[in-house]
Design a protein around this motif. Sequence first.
Motif: not given
Lengths: 313, 275
Positions: A55-57, A61-62, A75-79, A287-288
Motif C-alpha cells: 500500500v505504501y510503495a 516512484n520506488m 507520487v500520489g496516484l501517478d502509478n 506494487t500498484a
Amino acid sequence: MTTTVAPTASTPAPSGKKSGGSGKPRAANLIRMLPLSPAIGLMLVFLAGPILYCVYAAFTNMALTGTGAANVKFVGLDNFRKAFGSGAFTNAIWLTLVFTLISAIIGQNTLGLGLALLMRKSTKVVRNFVGTAVIGAWVLPEVVAAYLLSAFFNDDGTLNVMLHAVGLPGQDWLYAAPIIAVSLANIWRGTAFSMLVYSAALSEIPKEIEESAEMDGAGGWRRLLFVTLPMITRAIMTNLMLITLQTLSVFGLIFAMTRGGPGTKSQTLPLYMYEQAFSFSQIGYGTAIALVMLAIGAVFSLIYLRGLNSEAA
Amino acid sequence: MIARDKMSKLASNLVLLAIGVLFVLPLLWVLFASINRTAGLRVEFPTHPTLGNFKAVLNTDTTYRPVLNGIILCGGAALLTMICAVLAAYPLSRFRTRFNRPFLLTVLFCTGLPITAVMVPVYGLFVQLNLVDTLGGTIMFMATSALPFAIWLTKTFMDGVPISLEEAAWVDGAGNMRALRAIVLPLMWPGIAVVLIFTFIGMWGNFFVPFMLLLSPERLPASVSIFTFFGQYGEPNYGQLAAYSLIYTTPVLLLYLLLSRKLGGAFALGGAIKG
C-alpha cells in the motif's frame, strides 16, 4: 463426577453451547489463546507486512535503478493513472478476464461438475482410470505441466497429429492462439479440484430424493436442473470462488509456456506485474499493479465470505 | 427402463473414457519421451527404448542438489506450517471467545488473497530484511502463504474429534498442550497427514516463490532449476527434459499414492473444502 476439579481457566464450555468468554478473567483467556501466537506472528510479518508495504510503495516512484532507487518519493496516484492509461495494462486486464472465464468459470467448473456427475453412473474401472488421469494432471508440478502442454500444443505436437488424422489443419497453437492454449492448459491442470469438490457434494445427496424425482417422471436434464443442482448450490458457490481466486494468480504455468508472448498476447496481470517490477525495475509501479490484483482478490474473497455467512445463518 | 439405464451407463462410460484419454495423452508423452534418445514433441513409443536420458540427468548439478534443496525447502516449510496450524487450530476448535470468529474470518479471507500479487512487496521486504537468497527466509514465507488454508483445514478436522475425552484428561489435571499431544493428535493423525501432504505437494510444485526469493544456483529447488536448465537455452533436449520431469515428479506421486491408499486420497480433501 460430583466435584468440578478442573481449573476454570482451562475448562472449555461444552461444545454445544460455548459462551462468549465474558465471565472469565481476561488473562486466562489470553493464555488459552497463546498457541495462536506463532501463526499470528508469521502472518503479521510475512503477509500483513508485505501488504502494508505494498500500500505504501504503490504511491511512490520506488525503483531498483535510476532516480526512484536513490530517493524514493511520494507520487500520489501517478502509478494508477499510468496503469489505467496504458494499453499494456488494459490488455493484461482483458487477458486475465478471458483466462479466468475460459479456464476457471467455464472450463474447470463445468468439466469438474460433468466428471463428478458422470462418475456416479459409470463402471468402477472407467471411474478409477479417469479419476487417476485427472488427479495425476493436478498433482504434477506447475512447470512440468507447462512443459507437457507446450509439447502437446506445439507445431509438431500430439494435438496436431490428432487433427491431421481427422483431416483438419494444424498450427502452432502457442503462437496462433496463446491465451486459448494456456487456458486449456489450466483446465487440464486444475479440473481435478472442482471434480473432487463436486464428488464430495454429490455423495451427500440422499439417493431417495433423486429416485423419487425419477418416479415422478422427471427426465435426466430436468432432474439435474431442478433437483440435483439446487442441492449443491453451496458447493458450486464455494468452488467458483476458490478456483477464480486460484486462476487470477496463475503465474508459473503461463510463464513457462509462453512467457506472456508472443508479444503480449498471453500476458495476464501477474506476468505484466512481474515484467514491470523486475524486468523493468519499476517497483513502485509494480506494487500498484499488485495492489489492484489484491483488491480484486479481496472483493472476490469478501463475496465468498458473505456467501458462507448467509448460508450458515 | 432397465435397457435405458444400461444405455445411459454405457454413454457415461464412453464420454468419461474420451475425457480420460485427453487427460492421459500429455502424460503419455512424458513417459515415452523419457526413454527415447531422439524424443520429439509428439506421443510416440520409441523404437529403441533406453535409460540414457535418466543417466544423463542423474548428477549433482542437474538432479541431486535441486531435489535435496526442494526437500529441505518444502519439507521445512510444510512442517513449520503444520506445527503452527495445529497449535492455532486447538484453541480455535476448543474454546469459544469473541476473538475466534474475527480470526477465522480473517484466515478465510487470507486464503483468497492472490499470493502472486504479494510477491513484489515480499521481495521488497526481503531486500530490507536482508533475507533474499536465504533458505530460512524462503521457508518462512512459504510456510506463511500456506498457513491460512492449513489452519482452516486442520480446525475442520479437529472439530471432528469429540471433546469428551479431553474433558476427562482435564479432570486428571492435564494441561491443554498435553491433552492436545496425548489425546487429540493421535485421534486426528489422518487429517494431519492429509493437510501435511497436500501442503508439501503444493509447495513442491510452486515455481514463483523460490524463483523470486532465491538466486544462487546452488540453493535453487527442483521446481526452479528445471526451468533454468531447460527453459532458457533454445531447443531443449526433450528426452532429458522428460526424464528429469519424471524424477522431479516422483516424490509427490509417491506421497499422493500413500495418501490415496491410507487416507481416502484427495476425496478427503474435497469433503473438507466443499463447505
